[in-house]
Enzyme design. Structure first.
Site, PDB file in Angstrom:
ATOM      1  N   THR A  14       5.405 -32.487  -8.323  1.00  0.00           N
ATOM      2  CA  THR A  14       3.988 -32.408  -8.682  1.00  0.00           C
ATOM      3  C   THR A  14       3.198 -33.628  -8.215  1.00  0.00           C
ATOM      4  O   THR A  14       3.751 -34.693  -7.957  1.00  0.00           O
ATOM      5  CB  THR A  14       3.823 -32.263 -10.213  1.00  0.00           C
ATOM      6  OG1 THR A  14       4.325 -33.426 -10.855  1.00  0.00           O
ATOM      7  CG2 THR A  14       4.554 -31.032 -10.735  1.00  0.00           C
ATOM      8  N   ASP A  15       1.886 -33.420  -8.146  1.00  0.00           N
ATOM      9  CA  ASP A  15       0.986 -34.516  -7.803  1.00  0.00           C
ATOM     10  C   ASP A  15       0.491 -35.178  -9.086  1.00  0.00           C
ATOM     11  O   ASP A  15       0.956 -34.853 -10.185  1.00  0.00           O
ATOM     12  CB  ASP A  15      -0.165 -34.023  -6.922  1.00  0.00           C
ATOM     13  CG  ASP A  15      -1.016 -32.944  -7.585  1.00  0.00           C
ATOM     14  OD1 ASP A  15      -0.966 -32.790  -8.831  1.00  0.00           O
ATOM     15  OD2 ASP A  15      -1.742 -32.248  -6.863  1.00  0.00           O
ATOM     16  N   ALA A  16      -0.458 -36.080  -8.972  1.00  0.00           N
ATOM     17  CA  ALA A  16      -0.966 -36.817 -10.135  1.00  0.00           C
ATOM     18  C   ALA A  16      -1.642 -35.896 -11.152  1.00  0.00           C
ATOM     19  O   ALA A  16      -1.704 -36.223 -12.339  1.00  0.00           O
ATOM     20  CB  ALA A  16      -1.945 -37.901  -9.683  1.00  0.00           C
ATOM     21  N   GLY A  18      -0.426 -33.024 -11.960  1.00  0.00           N
ATOM     22  CA  GLY A  18       0.618 -32.221 -12.578  1.00  0.00           C
ATOM     23  C   GLY A  18       0.818 -30.857 -11.942  1.00  0.00           C
ATOM     24  O   GLY A  18       1.527 -30.008 -12.475  1.00  0.00           O
ATOM     25  N   VAL A  19       0.216 -30.656 -10.778  1.00  0.00           N
ATOM     26  CA  VAL A  19       0.332 -29.390 -10.045  1.00  0.00           C
ATOM     27  C   VAL A  19       1.275 -29.605  -8.864  1.00  0.00           C
ATOM     28  O   VAL A  19       1.274 -30.675  -8.250  1.00  0.00           O
ATOM     29  CB  VAL A  19      -1.058 -28.923  -9.560  1.00  0.00           C
ATOM     30  CG1 VAL A  19      -0.958 -27.685  -8.686  1.00  0.00           C
ATOM     31  CG2 VAL A  19      -1.984 -28.683 -10.741  1.00  0.00           C
TER      32      VAL A  19
END
Length: 139
Positions: A14-16, A18-19
């Site tokens: 995930t990215d920052a 949360g995806v």
């Protein structure tokens, strides 16, 4: 019939926000491809160690329909398709429970000689795998 690969979304995917980061989807699909080959008894590592055959991806695409987030249980279904004696495609559908389609993706692979870099026929084991997949999908 599709090969089914199950996987949980990890924090590293995930990215920052949360995806799941877009490129990680293709990595997950590649994990499913490796698992499908192993399930079919194809030792891709042996092909690579042998040194004559490479199977580079020459095209990759994905349609992102729903966001994926940390902890989701994913089901990645893979359908291989022969294009010609040197090339094949893999179609993927990534769903999360309860059965929501999140991503459709496809990769195209070409078989090339590792040193001369010219196209060559797919290894026999891979060609048989593609034939079995075609026969199963026509049932």
């Amino acid at each position: 019939m599709a090969f089914i690969y199950r996987r949980v979304v990890r924090l590293a995917d995930t990215d920052a926000a949360g995806v799941v980061y877009f490129s990680r989807i293709l990595e997950m699909c590649h994990e499913a491809y490796e698992a499908a080959l192993a399930d079919a008894g194809i030792d891709i590592g042996e092909m690579l160690r042998n040194g004559a055959v490479l199977l580079p991806i020459v095209r990759a695409e994905a349609d992102y329909l729903q966001p994926l987030t940390y902890g989701q249980d994913l089901i990645i279904s893979l359908r291989p398709q022969s294009i010609d004696e040197t090339e094949f495609a893999l179609s993927y559908e990534v769903t999360f429970l309860p059965a929501r389609l999140a991503v459709r993706a496809q990769t195209r692979h070409v078989c090339v000689h590792s040193r001369q870099k010219w196209r060559m026929s797919l290894p026999e084991s891979l060609a048989r795998w593609l034939l079995r997949a075609a026969a199963e999908s026509s049932l």
